[in-house]
Design an enzyme around this catalytic site. Structure first.
Site, PDB file in Angstrom:
ATOM      1  CD  GLU A   1       1.699  -5.738   5.624  1.00 52.66           C
ATOM      2  OE1 GLU A   1       2.532  -6.651   5.839  1.00 52.66           O
ATOM      3  OE2 GLU A   1       0.878  -5.775   4.686  1.00 52.66           O
TER       4      GLU A   1
ATOM      5  CB  ALA B   1      -0.871  -0.012   1.240  1.00 45.71           C
TER       6      ALA B   1
ATOM      7  CD  GLU C   1      -2.152  -7.849   2.819  1.00 45.63           C
ATOM      8  OE1 GLU C   1      -1.872  -6.675   2.508  1.00 45.63           O
ATOM      9  OE2 GLU C   1      -2.669  -8.154   3.902  1.00 45.63           O
TER      10      GLU C   1
ATOM     11  N   GLY D   1       0.587  -5.106   0.853  1.00 49.26           N
ATOM     12  CA  GLY D   1      -0.591  -5.151  -0.013  1.00 49.26           C
ATOM     13  C   GLY D   1      -0.296  -5.783  -1.365  1.00 49.26           C
TER      14      GLY D   1
HETATM   15  N1  CO8 Z   1       4.616   3.158  -0.548  1.00 50.95           N
HETATM   16  C1  CO8 Z   1       5.057   4.316  -1.069  1.00 50.95           C
HETATM   17  N2  CO8 Z   1       6.212   4.451  -1.726  1.00 50.95           N
HETATM   18  C2  CO8 Z   1       6.987   3.351  -1.855  1.00 50.95           C
HETATM   19  C3  CO8 Z   1       6.605   2.108  -1.322  1.00 50.95           C
HETATM   20  C4  CO8 Z   1       5.352   2.030  -0.654  1.00 50.95           C
HETATM   21  N3  CO8 Z   1       4.869   0.879  -0.163  1.00 50.95           N
HETATM   22  N4  CO8 Z   1       7.558   1.218  -1.607  1.00 50.95           N
HETATM   23  C5  CO8 Z   1       8.520   1.872  -2.277  1.00 50.95           C
HETATM   24  N5  CO8 Z   1       8.170   3.166  -2.431  1.00 50.95           N
HETATM   25  C6  CO8 Z   1       8.944   4.223  -3.100  1.00 50.95           C
HETATM   26  C7  CO8 Z   1      10.119   4.674  -2.253  1.00 50.95           C
HETATM   27  O1  CO8 Z   1       9.701   5.602  -1.280  1.00 50.95           O
HETATM   28  C8  CO8 Z   1      11.019   5.272  -3.301  1.00 50.95           C
HETATM   29  O2  CO8 Z   1      10.517   6.552  -3.643  1.00 50.95           O
HETATM   30  P1  CO8 Z   1      11.537   7.841  -3.710  1.00 50.95           P
HETATM   31  O3  CO8 Z   1      12.442   7.472  -4.844  1.00 50.95           O
HETATM   32  O4  CO8 Z   1      10.606   8.962  -3.991  1.00 50.95           O
HETATM   33  O5  CO8 Z   1      12.235   7.886  -2.411  1.00 50.95           O
HETATM   34  C9  CO8 Z   1      10.793   4.381  -4.511  1.00 50.95           C
HETATM   35  O6  CO8 Z   1       9.533   3.717  -4.280  1.00 50.95           O
HETATM   36  C10 CO8 Z   1      11.853   3.322  -4.680  1.00 50.95           C
HETATM   37  O7  CO8 Z   1      11.976   2.591  -3.461  1.00 50.95           O
HETATM   38  P2  CO8 Z   1      13.364   2.413  -2.673  1.00 50.95           P
HETATM   39  O8  CO8 Z   1      14.282   3.550  -2.957  1.00 50.95           O
HETATM   40  O9  CO8 Z   1      13.039   2.143  -1.239  1.00 50.95           O
HETATM   41  O10 CO8 Z   1      13.924   1.101  -3.389  1.00 50.95           O
HETATM   42  P3  CO8 Z   1      14.899   0.007  -2.758  1.00 50.95           P
HETATM   43  O11 CO8 Z   1      15.303  -0.868  -3.886  1.00 50.95           O
HETATM   44  O12 CO8 Z   1      15.967   0.654  -1.925  1.00 50.95           O
HETATM   45  O13 CO8 Z   1      13.984  -0.843  -1.736  1.00 50.95           O
HETATM   46  C11 CO8 Z   1      12.002  -2.029  -1.023  1.00 50.95           C
HETATM   47  C12 CO8 Z   1      12.919  -1.614  -2.214  1.00 50.95           C
HETATM   48  C13 CO8 Z   1      12.753  -2.983  -0.118  1.00 50.95           C
HETATM   49  C14 CO8 Z   1      10.796  -2.739  -1.629  1.00 50.95           C
HETATM   50  C15 CO8 Z   1      11.573  -0.774  -0.236  1.00 50.95           C
HETATM   51  O14 CO8 Z   1      11.074   0.186  -1.146  1.00 50.95           O
HETATM   52  C16 CO8 Z   1      10.513  -1.030   0.790  1.00 50.95           C
HETATM   53  O15 CO8 Z   1      10.791  -1.565   1.848  1.00 50.95           O
HETATM   54  N6  CO8 Z   1       9.234  -0.605   0.504  1.00 50.95           N
HETATM   55  C17 CO8 Z   1       8.142  -0.688   1.440  1.00 50.95           C
HETATM   56  C18 CO8 Z   1       7.628  -2.088   1.535  1.00 50.95           C
HETATM   57  C19 CO8 Z   1       6.523  -2.151   2.577  1.00 50.95           C
HETATM   58  O16 CO8 Z   1       6.725  -1.889   3.749  1.00 50.95           O
HETATM   59  N7  CO8 Z   1       5.331  -2.515   2.129  1.00 50.95           N
HETATM   60  C20 CO8 Z   1       4.198  -2.652   3.001  1.00 50.95           C
HETATM   61  C21 CO8 Z   1       3.385  -1.402   2.971  1.00 50.95           C
HETATM   62  S1  CO8 Z   1       2.097  -1.442   4.163  1.00 50.95           S
HETATM   63  C22 CO8 Z   1       0.890  -2.333   3.418  1.00 50.95           C
HETATM   64  O17 CO8 Z   1       0.986  -2.775   2.306  1.00 50.95           O
HETATM   65  C23 CO8 Z   1      -0.331  -2.510   4.267  1.00 50.95           C
HETATM   66  C24 CO8 Z   1      -1.261  -3.515   3.648  1.00 50.95           C
HETATM   67  C25 CO8 Z   1      -2.668  -3.122   3.874  1.00 50.95           C
HETATM   68  C26 CO8 Z   1      -3.506  -3.441   2.689  1.00 50.95           C
HETATM   69  C27 CO8 Z   1      -2.963  -2.833   1.410  1.00 50.95           C
HETATM   70  C28 CO8 Z   1      -3.947  -2.852   0.337  1.00 50.95           C
HETATM   71  C29 CO8 Z   1      -3.375  -2.319  -0.956  1.00 50.95           C
END
Ligand code: CO8
Length: 261
Positions: free
Chosen positions: A135, A69, A115, A112
């Site tokens: 999460e 998400a 999921e 998400g």
């Molecule tokens: N939301 C918003 N932006 C994101 C997300 C995200 N989930 N994931 C990545 N991005 C963005 C980063 O902020 C970054 O943006 P910017 O360049 O503007 O800083 C860009 O994408 C590239 O990401 P990274 O620089 O972090 O890339 P890396 O290769 O260093 O890392 C990862 C990749 C490991 C995947 C890392 O981006 C990460 O950990 N992302 C978050 C993963 C996460 O925690 N996901 C769970 C989110 S919570 C959730 O899903 C709740 C579920 C509830 C239901 C959802 C229904 C849809």
């Protein structure tokens, strides 16, 4: 591919009897915001009522299927807003899609994203795919079925470990755990999944609907109820033109030509 629609952040197209939905916000690793939810659900629902579509493929552009998400969109929400909007409930509509829905997971499928893949009927993963429910690292819990569907897919021990630690698992581990049907080379993923979707889309549509419904019923009913329902559904298939065509084609040693009736 013939482009069907291009709502913000999502590409929608079709080729023959296969519908394709691509999450296309690679700069945010296809983080799932409300716009993406509306676009994906709308596209899938349109394909579902179109009986010239026999399978739908969902994938992501770039190096993610979806990294979850959109954290930036929800970071400052309060409880009242989250529950008032019933945040993410809209994704449930995907589970009511009857046309076989195949997730082609190309990279990160986290939170998400994982999921969303699990809401599809089948997951095919690139060898570069990474799955997880991170999460817990954000101070929350999965919110779109992760605690339920991951547990049913891989069992309590592994689901609990993944959800409590937030670690990622690679495609091979996901396959051996039962989350993923098959792992293919990353550069062949889309071709491979589209070939599989083409094959599925040629089969009898009413039989496909029945098959997905019956497999899903295995999670909701007792064994005896599920088996009884399956037997009645099997009997009902004899009312279809497609059953006659399928069985006659076998006897005549030719390919069946289903009319989907
Ligand atoms: N939301 C918003 N932006 C994101 C997300 C995200 N989930 N994931 C990545 N991005 C963005 C980063 O902020 C970054 O943006 P910017 O360049 O503007 O800083 C860009 O994408 C590239 O990401 P990274 O620089 O972090 O890339 P890396 O290769 O260093 O890392 C990862 C990749 C490991 C995947 C890392 O981006 C990460 O950990 N992302 C978050 C993963 C996460 O925690 N996901 C769970 C989110 S919570 C959730 O899903 C709740 C579920 C509830 C239901 C959802 C229904 C849809």
């Amino acid at each position: 591919f013939e482009a069907v629609d291009a709502p913000a952040g999502v590409l929608v197209g079709r080729r023959g009897r296969v519908g394709l939905i691509v999450l296309d916000r690679p700069q945010a690793l296809n983080a799932l915001n409300n716009q993406a939810m509306d676009a994906v659900v709308t596209a899938a629902e349109r394909f579902d009522v179109d009986d010239t579509i026999g399978a739908i493929v969902l994938t992501g552009a770039g190096r993610a299927f979806a990294a979850g998400a959109d954290i930036k969109e929800m970071a400052e929400l309060g409880y009242a807003e989250a529950t008032g909007r019933d945040l993410f409930a809209g994704w449930d509509a995907l589970t009511r899609i009857r046309t076989p829905l195949i997730a082609a997971v190309n990279g990160f499928a986290l939170g998400g994203g994982c999921e969303l893949a699990m809401m599809c009927d089948v997951i095919i993963a690139a060898d570069t795919a990474k799955f997880g429910q991170p999460e817990i690292n954000l101070g929350v819990v999965p919110g779109m079925g992760g605690t339920q569907r991951l547990t049913r897919a891989v069992g309590k021990a592994k689901a609990m470990e993944l959800i409590l630690t937030g670690r990622m698992m690679d495609a091979r581990e996901a396959e051996s755990a039962g989350l993923v049907a098959r792992v293919v080379a990353a550069d062949a993923l889309l071709d491979d999944v589209l070939a599989m979707a083409d094959g599925i889309a040629e089969k009898s549509l009413p039989a496909l609907y029945a098959a997905t419904e019956l497999v899903d019923a295995a999670f909701e009913s007792t064994l005896a109820e599920g088996v009884a329902r399956e037997r009645r559904t099997f009997h009902a298939a004899f009312a279809l033109d497609d059953q006659k065509e399928g069985m006659r084609a076998f006897i005549e040693k030719r390919e069946p030509r289903f009319t989907h009736r």
